[in-house]
Design an enzyme around this catalytic site. Structure first.
Site, PDB file in Angstrom:
ATOM      1  N   ARG A   1       1.022  -1.238  -0.069  1.00 35.43           N
ATOM      2  CA  ARG A   1       0.170  -0.133   0.046  1.00 35.43           C
ATOM      3  C   ARG A   1       0.966   1.168   0.527  1.00 35.43           C
ATOM      4  NH1 ARG A   1      -2.892  -3.586  -1.352  1.00 35.43           N
ATOM      5  NH2 ARG A   1      -4.770  -4.459  -0.118  1.00 35.43           N
TER       6      ARG A   1
ATOM      7  N   SER B   1     -10.811   0.029   3.964  1.00 35.51           N
ATOM      8  CA  SER B   1      -9.617  -0.512   5.501  1.00 35.51           C
ATOM      9  C   SER B   1      -9.323   0.608   5.786  1.00 35.51           C
ATOM     10  CB  SER B   1      -8.548  -1.142   5.024  1.00 35.51           C
ATOM     11  OG  SER B   1      -9.080  -2.194   4.758  1.00 35.51           O
TER      12      SER B   1
ATOM     13  N   GLU C   1      -4.125   3.605   6.675  1.00 32.38           N
ATOM     14  CA  GLU C   1      -4.511   3.192   5.209  1.00 32.38           C
ATOM     15  C   GLU C   1      -5.256   4.158   4.686  1.00 32.38           C
ATOM     16  OE1 GLU C   1      -5.015  -0.707   3.740  1.00 32.38           O
ATOM     17  OE2 GLU C   1      -6.141  -0.055   2.135  1.00 32.38           O
TER      18      GLU C   1
HETATM   19  C1  LIG Z   1     -15.780   0.036   0.192  1.00 25.84           C
HETATM   20  C2  LIG Z   1     -14.297   0.005  -0.727  1.00 25.84           C
HETATM   21  C3  LIG Z   1     -13.599  -1.387  -0.712  1.00 25.84           C
HETATM   22  C4  LIG Z   1     -12.227  -1.124  -0.859  1.00 25.84           C
HETATM   23  N1  LIG Z   1     -10.926  -2.409  -1.099  1.00 25.84           N
HETATM   24  C5  LIG Z   1     -10.167  -1.853  -1.340  1.00 25.84           C
HETATM   25  C6  LIG Z   1      -9.139  -3.662  -1.520  1.00 25.84           C
HETATM   26  O1  LIG Z   1      -9.669  -4.084  -1.753  1.00 25.84           O
HETATM   27  N2  LIG Z   1      -7.861  -3.136  -1.831  1.00 25.84           N
HETATM   28  C7  LIG Z   1      -6.989  -1.600  -1.754  1.00 25.84           C
HETATM   29  O2  LIG Z   1      -6.008  -1.216  -1.537  1.00 25.84           O
HETATM   30  N3  LIG Z   1      -8.138  -0.346  -1.776  1.00 25.84           N
HETATM   31  C8  LIG Z   1      -9.265  -1.156  -1.369  1.00 25.84           C
HETATM   32  N4  LIG Z   1     -10.376   0.048  -1.054  1.00 25.84           N
HETATM   33  C9  LIG Z   1      -9.488   1.984  -0.667  1.00 25.84           C
HETATM   34  C10 LIG Z   1      -9.437   2.131  -1.740  1.00 25.84           C
HETATM   35  O3  LIG Z   1     -10.561   2.213  -3.263  1.00 25.84           O
HETATM   36  C11 LIG Z   1      -8.231   2.099  -3.083  1.00 25.84           C
HETATM   37  O4  LIG Z   1      -7.544   2.821  -2.368  1.00 25.84           O
HETATM   38  C12 LIG Z   1      -8.008   2.592  -4.387  1.00 25.84           C
HETATM   39  O5  LIG Z   1      -7.103   2.563  -5.066  1.00 25.84           O
HETATM   40  C13 LIG Z   1      -7.997   3.735  -4.386  1.00 25.84           C
HETATM   41  O6  LIG Z   1      -8.188   4.531  -5.595  1.00 25.84           O
HETATM   42  P1  LIG Z   1      -9.577   6.324  -5.618  1.00 25.84           P
HETATM   43  O7  LIG Z   1      -9.009   6.386  -7.337  1.00 25.84           O
HETATM   44  O8  LIG Z   1     -10.630   6.247  -5.167  1.00 25.84           O
HETATM   45  O9  LIG Z   1      -8.202   7.504  -5.226  1.00 25.84           O
HETATM   46  P2  LIG Z   1      -8.614   8.361  -4.041  1.00 25.84           P
HETATM   47  O10 LIG Z   1      -8.829   8.204  -2.725  1.00 25.84           O
HETATM   48  O11 LIG Z   1      -9.063   9.157  -5.233  1.00 25.84           O
HETATM   49  O12 LIG Z   1      -6.587   8.919  -3.568  1.00 25.84           O
HETATM   50  C14 LIG Z   1      -6.002   7.826  -3.065  1.00 25.84           C
HETATM   51  C15 LIG Z   1      -4.806   8.635  -3.701  1.00 25.84           C
HETATM   52  O13 LIG Z   1      -3.932   8.044  -4.112  1.00 25.84           O
HETATM   53  C16 LIG Z   1      -3.770   9.962  -4.821  1.00 25.84           C
HETATM   54  N5  LIG Z   1      -3.880   9.946  -6.342  1.00 25.84           N
HETATM   55  C17 LIG Z   1      -5.268   9.272  -6.818  1.00 25.84           C
HETATM   56  N6  LIG Z   1      -5.193   9.618  -8.376  1.00 25.84           N
HETATM   57  C18 LIG Z   1      -3.989  10.663  -8.639  1.00 25.84           C
HETATM   58  C19 LIG Z   1      -3.693  10.629  -9.615  1.00 25.84           C
HETATM   59  N7  LIG Z   1      -4.503  10.195 -10.544  1.00 25.84           N
HETATM   60  N8  LIG Z   1      -1.924  11.479  -9.423  1.00 25.84           N
HETATM   61  C20 LIG Z   1      -1.678  11.375  -8.375  1.00 25.84           C
HETATM   62  N9  LIG Z   1      -2.109  11.158  -6.748  1.00 25.84           N
HETATM   63  C21 LIG Z   1      -3.597  10.362  -7.357  1.00 25.84           C
HETATM   64  C22 LIG Z   1      -4.444  10.838  -3.888  1.00 25.84           C
HETATM   65  O14 LIG Z   1      -4.055  12.200  -3.742  1.00 25.84           O
HETATM   66  C23 LIG Z   1      -4.890  10.584  -2.715  1.00 25.84           C
HETATM   67  O15 LIG Z   1      -3.611  10.580  -2.191  1.00 25.84           O
HETATM   68  C24 LIG Z   1     -11.068   0.171  -0.853  1.00 25.84           C
HETATM   69  C25 LIG Z   1     -12.612   1.281  -0.721  1.00 25.84           C
HETATM   70  C26 LIG Z   1     -13.851   1.429  -0.338  1.00 25.84           C
HETATM   71  C27 LIG Z   1     -14.293   2.189  -0.189  1.00 25.84           C
END
Ligand SMILES: Cc1cc2nc3c(=O)[nH]c(=O)nc-3n(C[C@H](O)[C@H](O)[C@H](O)COP(=O)(O)OP(=O)(O)OC[C@H]3O[C@@H](n4cnc5c(N)ncnc54)[C@H](O)[C@@H]3O)c2cc1C
Length: 325
Positions: free
Chosen positions: A180, A230, A300
């Protein structure tokens, strides 16, 4: 005129001089899966990559804060909001292209879409991502993973905008992936797109695996609740959920926030939760786990906002032993 978010000129006005029509005071609760968070000083969904880079450059060169959001599924945003520009790449970076066994996707594409397009092309490797509710950019930054695999197993190259070098294509090694964690969390990079190295496999088998992953998720996670996945990282060799359950924290409440009764490492917003509620609950949980197991849980979920949390403690020292309530 000074901005109410800080001692700088309002970002919306700076951007307007560049032809960028950013929205002022956009509630970030609208852009996070937790549905929590105060306003962003400026919010923009650029129509293309070139303009995304212009906006990123403009705020970076003035030393102003920039946040790129994907689906906001890993974010806890302060009730006081974010005094900077928030960029969404949902429109600017949304293409998916296949060349041989490589699939290249824009940062704003959802992981579910990537998994389905890969399946259409009979390419295996990203099935694990089908049920992670994030974007390609967010997954590359977070090294998102599930079912024993994570982004680092399939990412081949990452296209980023780096203030010092402009747009560059980085090999996977430059991301320095760990659980992560990635170099992108420590650099001012804007991830624009990712190439995934996949392997040929029959479509039916890929779809079956994806279906199994979806079913597993529905059975083990609180689908339909407002949450951010998480809250804490798993400590080496253990599970945060097991530790949280063991201290009896399932169902604990603080204001509108609750430790999920289905998955102890999730917290749910009942619709009225504030970031402060969540912070206090996280601290109570972390303190209880520390007391019982002498293990310091690390968050996380990523904090967005002023460095000090709403309850007066700072995000960085919130989890240290002795920082309990
Ligand atoms: C119901 C649920 C289940 C989940 N299950 C998992 C799982 O099984 N495994 C897991 O690893 N995670 C899980 N997550 C967490 C999350 O989905 C992951 O961390 C995912 O990768 C975040 O993606 P996002 O596009 O929503 O990023 P965001 O939450 O919008 O951003 C996360 C981080 O990445 C940065 N970021 C995003 N896009 C960019 C970009 N283009 N350039 C630079 N920085 C950027 C943001 O600034 C921030 O620091 C879960 C979340 C939920 C709500």
């Amino acid at each position: 005129m000074k901005s109410s978010f800080g001692p700088h000129a309002p970002i919306v006005e700076i951007l307007r001089t560049l032809g960028v029509d950013a929205r002022p005071a956009e509630p970030l609760a609208r852009h996070t899966s937790f549905k929590i968070g105060g306003p962003a000083e400026a919010f923009w969904e650029p129509p293309d990559e070139a303009r995304a880079v212009v906006a990123a450059r403009a705020v970076h060169d003035r030393g102003l804060p920039l946040l790129v959001v994907g689906l906001g599924s890993n974010l806890l945003v302060s009730d006081r909001g974010f005094g900077g520009l928030v960029l969404s790449l949902a429109r600017a970076c949304r293409d998916v292209r296949r060349e041989g066994t490589t699939l290249s996707a824009g940062a704003g594409v959802s992981l579910a879409k990537v998994a389905h397009v890969a399946a259409e092309h009979e390419l295996s490797g990203v099935e694990f991502a089908v049920s992670i509710p994030g974007t390609v950019g967010g997954a590359a930054v977070m090294n998102a993973g599930a079912h024993g695999r994570s982004a680092q197993d399939v990412v081949q190259r990452v296209r980023v905008w780096d203030p010092a070098r402009g747009v560059v294509v980085l090999p996977r090694e430059a991301m320095r992936y760990a659980y992560r964690s990635s170099q992108a969390q420590r650099e001012p990079w804007v991830v624009l797109g990712v190439s995934f190295a996949l392997t040929p496999a029959p479509r039916a088998a890929i779809l079956r695996t994806m279906r199994d992953h979806m079913e597993h998720r529905r059975a083990t996670q609180p689908v339909g609740e407002k949450n951010a996945g998480s809250m804490f990282k798993n400590p080496p060799g253990d599970f945060a959920a097991r530790l949280i359950e063991a201290v009896g924290a399932k169902g604990w409440r603080e204001g509108g926030a609750r430790v999920s009764t289905l998955h102890a490492n999730f917290m749910a917003n009942d619709g009225t939760a504030t970031a402060r509620d969540v912070l206090i609950l996280m601290r109570r949980v972390a303190a209880a786990v520390w007391e019982r197991f002498h293990l310091a849980l690390a968050p996380e979920v990523r904090w967005v906002g002023p460095p000090e949390g709403e309850d007066g403690t700072t995000w960085d020292n919130l989890w240290l032993p002795g920082a309990g309530p």
